[in-house]
Design an enzyme around this catalytic site. Structure first.
Site, PDB file in Angstrom:
ATOM      1  N   ASN A 157     -30.412   5.772 -53.861  1.00 13.00           N
ATOM      2  CA  ASN A 157     -31.322   5.091 -54.785  1.00 13.00           C
ATOM      3  C   ASN A 157     -30.749   4.963 -56.199  1.00 13.00           C
ATOM      4  O   ASN A 157     -31.465   4.553 -57.116  1.00 13.00           O
ATOM      5  CB  ASN A 157     -32.702   5.762 -54.845  1.00 13.00           C
ATOM      6  CG  ASN A 157     -33.558   5.399 -53.649  1.00 13.00           C
ATOM      7  OD1 ASN A 157     -33.538   4.267 -53.176  1.00 13.00           O
ATOM      8  ND2 ASN A 157     -34.310   6.368 -53.141  1.00 13.00           N
ATOM      9  N   ASP A 180     -25.774  -2.445 -45.641  1.00 15.09           N
ATOM     10  CA  ASP A 180     -27.038  -3.142 -45.906  1.00 15.09           C
ATOM     11  C   ASP A 180     -28.002  -2.307 -46.737  1.00 15.09           C
ATOM     12  O   ASP A 180     -28.865  -2.842 -47.424  1.00 15.09           O
ATOM     13  CB  ASP A 180     -27.687  -3.537 -44.578  1.00 15.09           C
ATOM     14  CG  ASP A 180     -26.793  -4.471 -43.779  1.00 15.09           C
ATOM     15  OD1 ASP A 180     -26.367  -5.499 -44.328  1.00 15.09           O
ATOM     16  OD2 ASP A 180     -26.513  -4.163 -42.603  1.00 15.09           O
ATOM     17  N   GLY A 181     -27.859  -0.980 -46.680  1.00 20.69           N
ATOM     18  CA  GLY A 181     -28.776  -0.119 -47.414  1.00 20.69           C
ATOM     19  C   GLY A 181     -28.704  -0.289 -48.911  1.00 20.69           C
ATOM     20  O   GLY A 181     -29.713  -0.178 -49.611  1.00 20.69           O
ATOM     21  N   GLU A 185     -31.626  -1.329 -51.705  1.00 22.10           N
ATOM     22  CA  GLU A 185     -31.932  -0.642 -52.955  1.00 22.10           C
ATOM     23  C   GLU A 185     -31.998  -1.629 -54.117  1.00 22.10           C
ATOM     24  O   GLU A 185     -32.909  -1.570 -54.954  1.00 22.10           O
ATOM     25  CB  GLU A 185     -30.865   0.406 -53.251  1.00 22.10           C
ATOM     26  CG  GLU A 185     -30.920   1.642 -52.381  1.00 22.10           C
ATOM     27  CD  GLU A 185     -29.953   2.711 -52.884  1.00 22.10           C
ATOM     28  OE1 GLU A 185     -29.580   2.668 -54.075  1.00 22.10           O
ATOM     29  OE2 GLU A 185     -29.572   3.578 -52.079  1.00 22.10           O
ATOM     30  N   GLU A 445     -32.680   1.859 -43.561  1.00 25.84           N
ATOM     31  CA  GLU A 445     -33.245   3.001 -44.266  1.00 25.84           C
ATOM     32  C   GLU A 445     -34.448   3.533 -43.503  1.00 25.84           C
ATOM     33  O   GLU A 445     -35.305   2.760 -43.070  1.00 25.84           O
ATOM     34  CB  GLU A 445     -33.665   2.598 -45.683  1.00 25.84           C
ATOM     35  CG  GLU A 445     -32.540   2.066 -46.550  1.00 25.84           C
ATOM     36  CD  GLU A 445     -31.565   3.146 -46.961  1.00 25.84           C
ATOM     37  OE1 GLU A 445     -31.950   4.330 -46.980  1.00 25.84           O
ATOM     38  OE2 GLU A 445     -30.407   2.815 -47.240  1.00 25.84           O
TER      39      GLU A 445
END
Length: 486
Positions: A157, A180-181, A185, A445
């Site tokens: 994050n 992709d995460g 974010e 996620e």
């Protein structure tokens, strides 16, 4: 896929020059020169990264033939130099520029020269993202007059926190280099800003350096390139950034029973796909092979999950006309989900309801790929305001499920006409797990298993992509020139 980050962050400001020649760093960032091994820490070996083209499989002739002459010149020049040549001065030294229309295809494009903020997760995928940036990305950007500031993320994050307060007017685009995460974010950080309505229109670019890289693979497909992986995919996506063309993309808004609101740029998965995605985290060092191994392990102990699924078919929206006014949410910002009613209420009567039953998986997908080697939606890019919805009912054999996943690499899984596999294009959906088991994976996620519903917002974000004509009513956010601060 969720990406672990390095234990610190630094920022580097370049205008196509060597690190020693870089401009003054941002005052808000801790800075160390990447050429200083003591300051660079674990990433000190990035300065010895191989020359472009030194890793990965050679680009196929078919895909390479699709590149424009500018792309071929960029590739040839990068391979010849192996480092960043000196580029013109920072973009603010020229005349004021805004995004312009490309007359060849009617698409918006970034200005030339361009200035971008690169958010990079050095621990994503196999942990080679910074090295790959030096060897495969930086030389191409320098030749294309794209100057950049590079910032490493240091914890989960972190990118979300950074873009929440970043002065976006300084950048023509935000470039995300990870899996992709990290894009997940960034988009959610933009939507949490007080100026979210304009911030979310800042152009975004995905450079693959994670395990799955589904969004980058989808953009590669839309651009007309053939399916490639690893360094080849990274090179293709970098060339898209060098070409500067922008296209609008759908955004999925999710609401949960606990009151959480999340925005997705790729997918929501429940059941088998989410299990494989999240449980294979311990095999991250294998790269994309982690998903193959995770698939076999989960097939050996196949699970089913009881729940209720409802959805609003895309064709139903066309026949019904405009959506009814939605109930306003309290203490939440973002676009209004006009097709959704509170989760405590039944879905509207014109929705399709799948009776409560056991599911092997449910997948809501905004794009064509689930990873760089999983062509999940061969039916192509979703029209504005729609998404792909797949679900597999319990009763499917392990052998059939394995055949489906193996065939997905080439997008041929739909050819099996499996009676347990259902596909429908939808505008909105609701999924209610009945036993509390299982996990949700949103853009890779993890999210707690509870009742959730979502709606697609058409052409809501701008991505560096192929040449696609956008709606005339939309325009990317312009970069504000700040001469008074220089």
């Amino acid at each position: 896929m969720p990406e672990r980050a390095a234990p610190r962050a630094w920022s580097e400001d370049l205008a196509g020059r060597s690190p020693a020649q870089g401009a003054a760093p941002d005052s808000a960032s801790a800075v160390s020169s990447p050429s200083d091994p003591a300051a660079a820490g674990d990433d000190a070996d990035a300065s010895t990264a191989p020359a472009p083209g030194g890793e990965g499989e050679p680009l196929s002739r078919h895909r390479d033939a699709l590149l424009g002459s500018t792309d071929k010149e960029l590739k040839a020049g990068a391979a010849a130099t192996g480092s960043s040549p000196t580029a013109p001065g920072p973009p603010w030294q020229g005349e004021p520029r805004v995004e312009v229309m490309n007359p060849a295809c009617g698409a918006w494009s970034l200005p030339r020269p361009s200035r971008v903020l690169v958010l990079l997760n050095p621990r994503g995928g196999k942990g080679k993202a910074l090295q790959l940036f030096r060897s495969h990305v930086q030389p191409l950007l320098a030749r294309a007059d794209v100057s950049f500031t590079l910032m490493l993320t240091e914890h989960r994050n972190h990118a979300r926190e950074l873009v929440r307060v970043e002065e976006l007017g300084r950048w023509d685009a935000l470039v995300v280099m990870s899996g992709d995460g990290l894009m997940h974010e960034v988009v959610n950080g933009l939507m949490e800003r007080p100026d979210w309505e304009t911030a979310i229109h800042k152009p975004l670019c995905s450079l693959p350096a994670g395990s799955g890289n589904a969004l980058a693979a989808s953009l590669n497909h839309y651009a007309g390139y053939e399916q490639v992986t690893n360094e080849d995919l990274l090179t293709n996506c970098t060339l898209l950034l060098c070409r500067r063309l922008l296209a609008p993309m759908n955004l999925l808004s999710l609401q949960t029973a606990s009151g959480l609101r999340v925005f997705s740029v790729l997918s929501l998965a429940w059941g088998f796909i989410a299990d494989v995605d999240l449980e294979s985290e311990r095999f991250r060092h294998l790269g994309e092979m982690r998903f193959t191994l995770g698939t076999f392990l989960r097939l050996a102990a196949l699970r089913v999950y009881k729940g209720t699924l409802a959805y609003l078919p895309a064709e139903q929206v066309v026949s019904q006309g405009p959506a009814p006014p939605a109930v306003e949410r309290q203490n939440q910002q973002g676009p209004t989900d006009a097709h959704l009613v509170p989760l405590q209420e039944p879905v509207p009567p014109h929705w399709t309801v799948v009776p409560e039953q056991d599911f092997v998986l449910v997948l809501a997908l905004l794009h064509t790929h689930l990873s760089s080697e999983m062509f999940a939606a061969p039916m192509g890019r979703c029209p504005a305001g729609t998404m792909h919805l797949f679900y597999v009912r319990a009763g499917v054999s392990r052998a059939m499920l394995l055949r489906l996943f193996l065939a997905m690499e080439k997008g041929r899984h739909m050819d099996y006409d499996c009676p347990y596999l259902v596909y429908v294009p939808v505008v909105a959906f609701r999924l209610e797990p009945k036993d509390g088991k299982g996990m949700f994976a949103v853009d890779g996620e993890m999210m707690v298993s509870e009742a959730v519903q979502g709606q697609v917002h058409p052409d809501y974000i701008w991505m560096v992509s192929g040449c696609v004509k956008p709606p005339p009513s939309q325009k990317p956010q312009q970069r504000a020139l700040q001469r008074e601060h220089l």
